[in-house]
Design an enzyme around this catalytic site. Structure first.
Site, mmCIF file in Angstrom:
data_model
loop_
_atom_site.group_PDB
_atom_site.id
_atom_site.type_symbol
_atom_site.label_atom_id
_atom_site.label_comp_id
_atom_site.label_asym_id
_atom_site.label_seq_id
_atom_site.Cartn_x
_atom_site.Cartn_y
_atom_site.Cartn_z
ATOM 1 N N GLY A 17 0.748 -1.083 0.045
ATOM 2 C CA GLY A 17 -0.087 0.018 -0.077
ATOM 3 C C GLY A 17 1.124 1.356 0.045
ATOM 4 O O GLY A 17 0.349 2.238 0.575
ATOM 5 N N TYR A 159 -14.322 -3.360 10.366
ATOM 6 C CA TYR A 159 -13.307 -2.952 10.224
ATOM 7 C C TYR A 159 -12.412 -2.947 11.477
ATOM 8 O O TYR A 159 -11.251 -3.775 11.525
ATOM 9 C CB TYR A 159 -13.331 -1.467 9.987
ATOM 10 C CG TYR A 159 -11.984 -0.785 9.880
ATOM 11 C CD1 TYR A 159 -11.373 -0.978 8.911
ATOM 12 C CD2 TYR A 159 -11.563 0.174 10.789
ATOM 13 C CE1 TYR A 159 -9.943 -0.227 8.694
ATOM 14 C CE2 TYR A 159 -10.337 0.809 10.862
ATOM 15 C CZ TYR A 159 -9.330 0.554 9.589
ATOM 16 O OH TYR A 159 -8.566 1.308 9.668
#
Length: 250
Positions: A17, A159
Site C-alpha cells: 500500500g 473494520y
C-alpha cells in the site's frame, strides 16, 4: 538526499500500500535511511511515481504491481523482491481500507472482501517472508493496523474486527519467532489525513474530537513505522504503539 548515518543501510524493505498515504511516506523515509524499497500497490502510475521520487533522491526502489487480496500476487511480490535484492529484511503490512456500516447491514460480500484485504493479506505476506528472514537469522515485521482495534466506534464492527485480529496475531507471531532474531510489532494509527478521508464532510468534526486538536499526517506516522523497523526499537517485539493524538490515552 541519502544521509550519512543510516538506520536502514542495505536493508531490503517491502511496503504494501505504498503508492499513497502512510505507505508512500514510509517507503520514501526508508529509502532516505538507506533501505532498498519495494513499492507495492495496484496503481502502476502512482507506484512508478514513488519509485522515481526515491531514485531522484539517490535511493533504490522498484515497483511491483500487486493486489494484496490475491495470493498469486503476494507470491510474485516476494519473488520480485528476491530477484531484485536477493533478500528481504523488513515487511511493512499497510494496505487496507476502512468500512463503516451499521452492524446489521454488513453483508457476506463485505465480510469476504474486507477480511481478505485487511487481515488475510497481512497473514499471508508474513507467511511468505518469514522463511527467508529465519534463514538469515534476522527480520522485522511492522503491521499497521488501527486504533480501531482497541477502541469502540459505532459502525466500525467489521473494520475493527479485521484490525484487532491482526494486532493480536502479531503478538503470537512475535512469540513464535523471537528466538529466531525476528521482531514483529504493530502501529495503531488514529485518524490520518489521507486521500481516503480528504473529501469526507465529517473530517473537520472528527478532527475536533482529537485531544491534540488535529489529524495526523502520513509523515508523522511514517516516523513511527521507521522507529519500529529500525534498531532504535531493538528490544521491542509483540508490542503495539498507538498514534492517535490522545484519543485512546486521554
Amino acid at each position: 538526499m541519502i544521509q550519512e548515518k543510516l538506520r536502514l543501510k542495505d536493508k531490503v524493505a517491502i511496503v504494501t500500500g505504498s503508492t499513497s498515504g502512510i505507505g508512500e511516506e514510509t517507503a520514501k523515509l526508508f529509502a532516505n535511511e538507506g533501505a532498498n524499497v519495494v513499492i507495492v500497490g495496484r496503481r502502476q502510475d502512482r507506484g512508478e511515481k514513488v519509485v522515481n521520487t526515491i531514485r531522484s533522491n539517490g535511493g533504490k526502489a522498484i515497483f511491483v504491481k500487486t493486489d494484496v487480496t490475491k495470493d498469486d500476487d503476494l507470491v510474485n511480490m516476494v519473488n520480485k523482491t528476491l530477484e531484485a535484492f536477493q533478500q528481504v529484511d523488513i515487511l511493512v503490512n499497510n494496505a487496507g481500507r476502512i468500512i463503516q456500516k451499521p452492524f446489521t447491514e454488513i453483508a457476506e460480500d463485505d465480510w469476504d472482501h474486507y477480511v481478505r484485504l485487511n487481515s488475510y493479506s497481512y497473514f499471508r505476506a508474513m507467511q511468505l517472508v518469514l522463511p527467508y528472514m529465519e534463514k538469515r537469522g534476522s527480520g522485522n515485521i511492522v503491521n499497521i493496523t488501527s486504533a480501531a482495534a482497541i477502541n469502540v466506534r459505532k459502525t466500525h464492527a467489521l473494520y475493527s474486527f479485521t484490525k484487532a485480529g491482526i494486532t493480536h496475531m502479531s503478538k503470537i507471531v512475535a512469540a513464535e519467532y523471537a528466538d529466531k532474531g525476528i521482531r514483529v510489532n504493530c502501529l495503531l494509527p488514529g485518524v490520518v489525513y489521507t486521500e481516503m478521508i480528504a473529501d469526507n464532510p465529517r473530517t473537520p468534526e472528527v478532527a475536533k474530537g482529537i485531544p491534540l486538536g488535529r489529524m495526523s499526517t502520513p509523515e508523522e506516522q511514517a516516523k513511527s513505522v521507521l522507529y519500529l523497523a529500525s534498531e532504535d526499537s531493538s528490544f521491542m517485539t509483540g508490542s503495539s504503539i498507538v498514534t492517535d493524538g490522545g484519543v485512546t490515552g486521554i
